[in-house]
Design an enzyme around this catalytic site. Sequence first.
Site, short mmCIF file in Angstrom:
data_model
loop_
_atom_site.label_atom_id
_atom_site.label_comp_id
_atom_site.label_asym_id
_atom_site.label_seq_id
_atom_site.Cartn_x
_atom_site.Cartn_y
_atom_site.Cartn_z
N LYS A 187 -8.10 0.45 9.99
CA LYS A 187 -7.42 -0.58 9.21
C LYS A 187 -6.13 0.07 8.73
O LYS A 187 -6.12 0.85 7.79
CB LYS A 187 -8.29 -1.02 8.04
CG LYS A 187 -8.05 -2.47 7.58
CD LYS A 187 -6.70 -2.72 7.00
CE LYS A 187 -6.57 -2.17 5.60
NZ LYS A 187 -5.23 -2.47 4.99
N GLY A 221 -8.13 6.69 -1.02
CA GLY A 221 -7.34 5.79 -1.85
C GLY A 221 -7.80 5.80 -3.29
O GLY A 221 -8.29 6.81 -3.80
N SER A 222 -7.71 4.65 -3.93
CA SER A 222 -8.01 4.55 -5.36
C SER A 222 -9.51 4.46 -5.64
O SER A 222 -10.30 4.13 -4.75
CB SER A 222 -7.33 3.30 -5.94
OG SER A 222 -7.94 2.13 -5.41
N GLY A 251 -10.54 0.78 -5.17
CA GLY A 251 -10.73 0.40 -3.77
C GLY A 251 -11.96 1.03 -3.15
O GLY A 251 -12.74 0.36 -2.46
N GLY A 252 -12.16 2.33 -3.40
CA GLY A 252 -13.30 3.03 -2.83
C GLY A 252 -14.64 2.51 -3.33
O GLY A 252 -15.58 2.34 -2.55
N GLU A 278 -12.69 9.19 -0.49
CA GLU A 278 -12.02 10.14 -1.38
C GLU A 278 -11.15 9.31 -2.32
O GLU A 278 -10.32 8.53 -1.87
CB GLU A 278 -11.14 11.11 -0.58
CG GLU A 278 -10.42 12.12 -1.45
CD GLU A 278 -9.25 12.76 -0.76
OE1 GLU A 278 -8.20 12.95 -1.40
OE2 GLU A 278 -9.37 13.07 0.44
N CYS A 314 -3.54 14.02 -3.85
CA CYS A 314 -4.88 13.91 -4.45
C CYS A 314 -5.23 15.17 -5.24
O CYS A 314 -6.15 15.14 -6.05
CB CYS A 314 -5.93 13.65 -3.38
SG CYS A 314 -5.85 14.82 -2.00
N GLU A 328 -6.76 9.43 -14.07
CA GLU A 328 -5.64 9.85 -13.23
C GLU A 328 -4.43 8.95 -13.44
O GLU A 328 -4.54 7.72 -13.50
CB GLU A 328 -6.05 9.80 -11.75
CG GLU A 328 -4.95 10.21 -10.80
CD GLU A 328 -5.35 10.08 -9.33
OE1 GLU A 328 -4.79 10.82 -8.51
OE2 GLU A 328 -6.22 9.24 -9.02
#
Length: 527
Positions: free
Chosen positions: A183, A240-241, A244-245, A264, A301, A392
């Site tokens: 994606k 990603g965030s 989202g994860g 991650e 990250c 973060e």
Amino acid sequence: MITGKNYIGDERIAKGNKTYKTFNPKENKETPYSFYEATEDEINQAVELASEAFQTYKNVSGAKKADFLNAIAEEIEALGDLLIETYVAESGLPEGRAKGERGRTMGQLRAFASLLQEGSWVEATIDTAQPKREPLPKPDIRKMLFPIGPVVVFGASNFPLAFSTAGGDTASALAAGCPVIVKSHPMHAGTGELVAEAIIKAAKKTGMPNGVFSNLNSSGIEVGQQLVKHPTVKAVGFTGSIKGGTALSKLAQERKEPIPVYAEMGSINPVVILPSALKEHSSHWAQQYAASITLGAGQFCTNPGLLLAVKSDALNGFITQLGKEISQIAPTAMLHPNICDTYQKNMELASAQDKTKLVGAYEGQASPNFGKQKVLTVNGQEFLKNTLLHQEVFGPYSLVVQCENDEELKHILEALEGQLTGTVLGNKDELKNKSALIDALKERVGRLILNSVPTGVEVCPSMHHGGPFPATTDAKYTSVGVAAIKRWVRPVAYQNWPVELLPQALQNTNPLKVMRLVNGEYSNKPI
């Protein structure tokens, strides 16, 4: 050539009519290319094609898969300046970063190719039969790792090459024997299409089945959601965030057949600064950490978002020097206006928290989408009370926490969420007396760093790029290094099977000459 179409196996297809453009954050304007959102039919076609390809690809030899991965690296290199120019235009990152990341991407592919050529990664384990054992005979049992099936990979915003279309997730899944559907990240869809073209060319050159790779475009979340929910997909890789994860992980667990999502996500990467580091190298570390905080506009990250130390005159001096260094570094472009806007809001929110004080910031003018760095400080007691300060801030920001003593510092480490990295600055003699602090830090991180900065992740077999939640969804696995292959496989044991019908890695003659655990001893010799 960039067409804006989706790659469904080796075909470029655009059935839908919804399009979007990528954006050049440095020049603050859209790029010229339009990209077609994947339709539901295209999603289903890609996954079904991957499922068909899996029936062949799972049985392709390690040597042939290695040829495929090496060919991908060659085709990426052959893209030349067009890939670099597209990367720079879609990310705002400099040419040197683009070339370095391209080299890392090709290096990862070649590292997995070498792993496949050697072959021992399948972890073949053999326990031969003991028919005369009392009171019961022992059966012959042999075990090794096998690929799980089609994998969906989400491209990362901050690494258009190394963590995206042909990045570590894709390379490791293809190495394992799993077809991949990417994606593509909407912020660098042109870069993604060029790399997808390279993968397809490599697949054709090396005789891989059609459907071993597909690349789908999407500006929103719908395509990703449909892919994760598709019953034929067996696992997901995401960078990603946290939002989202965790959303994807929840979707995956709600399926009739739940599947793993190896995500991650967020990390503030705490740094413990011991008195010896402040006494012996204060100015050096102030310079190093100002550079690390602002590297790539803080969009790593492993960005050091939290610096922890016990109050002292030496700490005051370090804070003053860090503030001076931070204020003198010219800001750089962030990846997208939305990322820059989110950074600005989160940084302002942190600045508004009670008892935070300014350490240093860039006060000059900056172009649109350029992230102006800022470092704050707060006392340990306030940090413990205010968990918003634990979150973060994605960008060139950090927070210095001034602790009353080692006990308070330890409490802070214990209160943190899971992180990718934890760093300690100090000399060897002092480390011997700080075992409680180091142990508390170890419980929260996947990698312990001594006397360095966390930015920069070496791609090698010993690297572990993962950590307790919410740094990742599963702290046992890494997304960097050849051990990343273990996310896409499962063990299968054979009991009492005719030797000639077993996979080659489990046969008595060991034709592949791989290292195996045979009756408790490692050997690559025949049985």
